[in-house]
Write a protein that holds these residues in place. Sequence first.
Motif, PDB file in Angstrom:
ATOM      1  N   ALA A 232       4.143  -6.332   2.936  1.00  0.00           N
ATOM      2  CA  ALA A 232       4.265  -5.332   3.998  1.00  0.00           C
ATOM      3  C   ALA A 232       2.945  -5.182   4.755  1.00  0.00           C
ATOM      4  CB  ALA A 232       4.682  -3.988   3.410  1.00  0.00           C
ATOM      5  N   ALA A 233       3.030  -4.593   5.944  1.00  0.00           N
ATOM      6  CA  ALA A 233       1.824  -4.349   6.743  1.00  0.00           C
ATOM      7  C   ALA A 233       0.890  -3.394   6.014  1.00  0.00           C
ATOM      8  CB  ALA A 233       2.201  -3.781   8.102  1.00  0.00           C
ATOM      9  N   SER A 234      -0.394  -3.654   6.129  1.00  0.00           N
ATOM     10  CA  SER A 234      -1.392  -2.833   5.462  1.00  0.00           C
ATOM     11  C   SER A 234      -1.505  -1.457   6.112  1.00  0.00           C
ATOM     12  CB  SER A 234      -2.751  -3.538   5.514  1.00  0.00           C
ATOM     13  OG  SER A 234      -3.738  -2.777   4.881  1.00  0.00           O
ATOM     14  N   SER A 235      -1.706  -0.408   5.291  1.00  0.00           N
ATOM     15  CA  SER A 235      -1.864   0.948   5.812  1.00  0.00           C
ATOM     16  C   SER A 235      -2.457   1.843   4.740  1.00  0.00           C
ATOM     17  CB  SER A 235      -0.516   1.517   6.265  1.00  0.00           C
ATOM     18  OG  SER A 235       0.337   1.731   5.146  1.00  0.00           O
ATOM     19  N   LEU A 236      -2.955   3.011   5.135  1.00  0.00           N
ATOM     20  CA  LEU A 236      -3.441   3.990   4.168  1.00  0.00           C
ATOM     21  C   LEU A 236      -2.319   4.430   3.244  1.00  0.00           C
ATOM     22  CD1 LEU A 236      -5.805   4.221   6.365  1.00  0.00           C
ATOM     23  CD2 LEU A 236      -6.032   6.575   5.586  1.00  0.00           C
ATOM     24  N   ALA A 237      -1.136   4.649   3.812  1.00  0.00           N
ATOM     25  CA  ALA A 237      -0.003   5.107   3.005  1.00  0.00           C
ATOM     26  C   ALA A 237       0.350   4.091   1.929  1.00  0.00           C
ATOM     27  CB  ALA A 237       1.208   5.369   3.899  1.00  0.00           C
ATOM     28  N   LEU A 238       0.379   2.812   2.301  1.00  0.00           N
ATOM     29  CA  LEU A 238       0.698   1.776   1.320  1.00  0.00           C
ATOM     30  C   LEU A 238      -0.384   1.694   0.248  1.00  0.00           C
ATOM     31  CD1 LEU A 238       2.521  -0.479   0.328  1.00  0.00           C
ATOM     32  CD2 LEU A 238       1.344  -2.047   1.893  1.00  0.00           C
ATOM     33  N   GLY A 239      -1.636   1.887   0.638  1.00  0.00           N
ATOM     34  CA  GLY A 239      -2.721   1.877  -0.333  1.00  0.00           C
ATOM     35  C   GLY A 239      -2.550   2.964  -1.381  1.00  0.00           C
ATOM     36  N   GLY A 240      -2.108   4.152  -0.940  1.00  0.00           N
ATOM     37  CA  GLY A 240      -1.855   5.233  -1.883  1.00  0.00           C
ATOM     38  C   GLY A 240      -0.720   4.912  -2.834  1.00  0.00           C
ATOM     39  N   ILE A 241       0.339   4.320  -2.288  1.00  0.00           N
ATOM     40  CA  ILE A 241       1.493   3.942  -3.125  1.00  0.00           C
ATOM     41  C   ILE A 241       1.092   2.898  -4.157  1.00  0.00           C
ATOM     42  CG2 ILE A 241       3.726   2.763  -3.080  1.00  0.00           C
ATOM     43  CD1 ILE A 241       4.166   4.079  -0.298  1.00  0.00           C
ATOM     44  N   MET A 242       0.351   1.874  -3.723  1.00  0.00           N
ATOM     45  CA  MET A 242      -0.058   0.814  -4.637  1.00  0.00           C
ATOM     46  C   MET A 242      -0.978   1.355  -5.732  1.00  0.00           C
ATOM     47  SD  MET A 242      -0.644  -2.304  -1.898  1.00  0.00           S
ATOM     48  CE  MET A 242      -0.612  -3.666  -3.049  1.00  0.00           C
ATOM     49  N   PHE A 243      -1.868   2.273  -5.365  1.00  0.00           N
ATOM     50  CA  PHE A 243      -2.762   2.875  -6.360  1.00  0.00           C
ATOM     51  C   PHE A 243      -1.957   3.603  -7.435  1.00  0.00           C
ATOM     52  CE2 PHE A 243      -5.229   6.542  -7.862  1.00  0.00           C
ATOM     53  CZ  PHE A 243      -6.337   5.900  -8.396  1.00  0.00           C
ATOM     54  N   GLU A 244      -0.989   4.401  -7.006  1.00  0.00           N
ATOM     55  CA  GLU A 244      -0.159   5.129  -7.980  1.00  0.00           C
ATOM     56  C   GLU A 244       0.590   4.161  -8.889  1.00  0.00           C
ATOM     57  OE1 GLU A 244       2.186   8.493  -6.763  1.00  0.00           O
ATOM     58  OE2 GLU A 244       1.083   8.654  -4.871  1.00  0.00           O
ATOM     59  N   GLN A 245       1.136   3.096  -8.314  1.00  0.00           N
ATOM     60  CA  GLN A 245       1.875   2.117  -9.112  1.00  0.00           C
ATOM     61  C   GLN A 245       0.976   1.458 -10.155  1.00  0.00           C
ATOM     62  OE1 GLN A 245       3.327  -0.473  -6.027  1.00  0.00           O
ATOM     63  NE2 GLN A 245       5.253   0.652  -5.761  1.00  0.00           N
ATOM     64  N   ILE A 246      -0.214   1.058  -9.735  1.00  0.00           N
ATOM     65  CA  ILE A 246      -1.130   0.386 -10.660  1.00  0.00           C
ATOM     66  C   ILE A 246      -1.529   1.325 -11.796  1.00  0.00           C
ATOM     67  CG2 ILE A 246      -3.432  -0.642 -10.888  1.00  0.00           C
ATOM     68  CD1 ILE A 246      -3.072  -1.678  -7.994  1.00  0.00           C
ATOM     69  N   MET A 247      -1.860   2.565 -11.472  1.00  0.00           N
ATOM     70  CA  MET A 247      -2.315   3.501 -12.497  1.00  0.00           C
ATOM     71  C   MET A 247      -1.193   3.867 -13.468  1.00  0.00           C
ATOM     72  SD  MET A 247      -5.402   3.491 -11.785  1.00  0.00           S
ATOM     73  CE  MET A 247      -5.910   4.576 -13.111  1.00  0.00           C
ATOM     74  N   GLN A 248       0.034   3.858 -12.976  1.00  0.00           N
ATOM     75  CA  GLN A 248       1.175   4.167 -13.853  1.00  0.00           C
ATOM     76  C   GLN A 248       1.548   2.983 -14.737  1.00  0.00           C
ATOM     77  OE1 GLN A 248       4.285   5.403 -11.202  1.00  0.00           O
ATOM     78  NE2 GLN A 248       3.335   7.378 -10.717  1.00  0.00           N
ATOM     79  N   GLN A 249       1.542   1.775 -14.144  1.00  0.00           N
ATOM     80  CA  GLN A 249       2.034   0.603 -14.855  1.00  0.00           C
ATOM     81  C   GLN A 249       0.946  -0.205 -15.552  1.00  0.00           C
ATOM     82  OE1 GLN A 249       4.821  -1.685 -12.419  1.00  0.00           O
ATOM     83  NE2 GLN A 249       5.233   0.122 -11.154  1.00  0.00           N
ATOM     84  N   ARG A 250      -0.296  -0.054 -15.115  1.00  0.00           N
ATOM     85  CA  ARG A 250      -1.415  -0.767 -15.737  1.00  0.00           C
ATOM     86  C   ARG A 250      -2.556   0.232 -15.977  1.00  0.00           C
ATOM     87  NH1 ARG A 250       2.173  -3.653 -16.067  1.00  0.00           N
ATOM     88  NH2 ARG A 250       2.420  -5.838 -15.454  1.00  0.00           N
TER      89      ARG A 250
END
Length: 344
Positions: A232-250
């Motif tokens: 997907a296109a890069s954005s601040l919103a996507l960065g926040g989503i990816m951070f949450e996913q990483i911290m939850q799953q890894r």
Amino acid sequence: MSLPIKNHRASGRVTLSDVARAAGVSPSTVSRALRGERAVDPALIERVVAVSDKLGYVPDPAARALASQRSNHVAILIPLLSNTLFVDLLDAAQKTLRAAGYQTLMGVTHYDSSEEEQLLREQLLHRPAGLLITGLDQNLATQKLMARSQVPCVHLMDLPATADSETPYCVGFRQIEAGASLTKMLLQQGRRRIAFAAAQLDPRVMQRLYGWRSALQEANLYDPTTEWLNPAASSLALGGIMFEQIMQQRPAVDAIFFCNDDLAQGALLAALRLGIAVPRQVAIAGFNDLTGSDQMLPPLTTVRTPRARIGESAAHMLLTLMRGETPEKPLVDLGFEIIQRQSS
């Protein structure tokens, strides 16, 4: 006293020759004066412009291109205008080219090779004097168009791994090396579970991924499950989503290298919202040192890339080629700088 006009065109249109005759100079001098070339005496430019205004002369770029086989336009193809990275590059290139009397025709490819090919076809109809194009990953049809047109061309941002007789003219820096250098800096800080989070996934992003991967492999710390890739296109919103996913799953991850600052800035905002301490619990780093990165809480560690210098240097290289001269070097590596701030 009115200026004499000997215009024999049926349309009655004032021509370049009319202006030259009235100003007492050659048509080529009028052309260079109206382009504002620095080599033309300012007083002469003022006189030619005054005569041109008096006669109501309007330049005909199509006729000029047909007569010379080239226009005074330079085509520039970039992936996005919404990214400060390319805005800075474009601004520097345009200023340099305008100072030499050239105008720019810009096309936005949206990271789509087919769209890039079509844009180039359209630009070539205007007989550009030169071409600035982002990257080295053009499709075969675009490569053939560029070769057949024989328009002088300089590639932006990317550099080939090695130089040989077939190497295109390029100005940029080594993306793989930059990715590896930032990763090694995080390793030196004691980080051992370093994730890589990326969006857009264009060739330059994938080179940074390779640099991150090679640095971790060298340290025997590479874990493929810590690659977080989203097309997907890069954005601040996507960065926040990816951070949450990483911290939850890894949750064991102790550092995240985001492929650009947009994502990393979004991750820092998410960390504040979630109450996750940066860098104590997890370090965050970005890429490109975009506007606002030094104002984040905490300020963002990143890689500073010389985008304005790339635009200026590439424009100067193209001007050399358009004069029929050979640049000193086919490749110009402007390097990068690791900016260590409080987020790591």
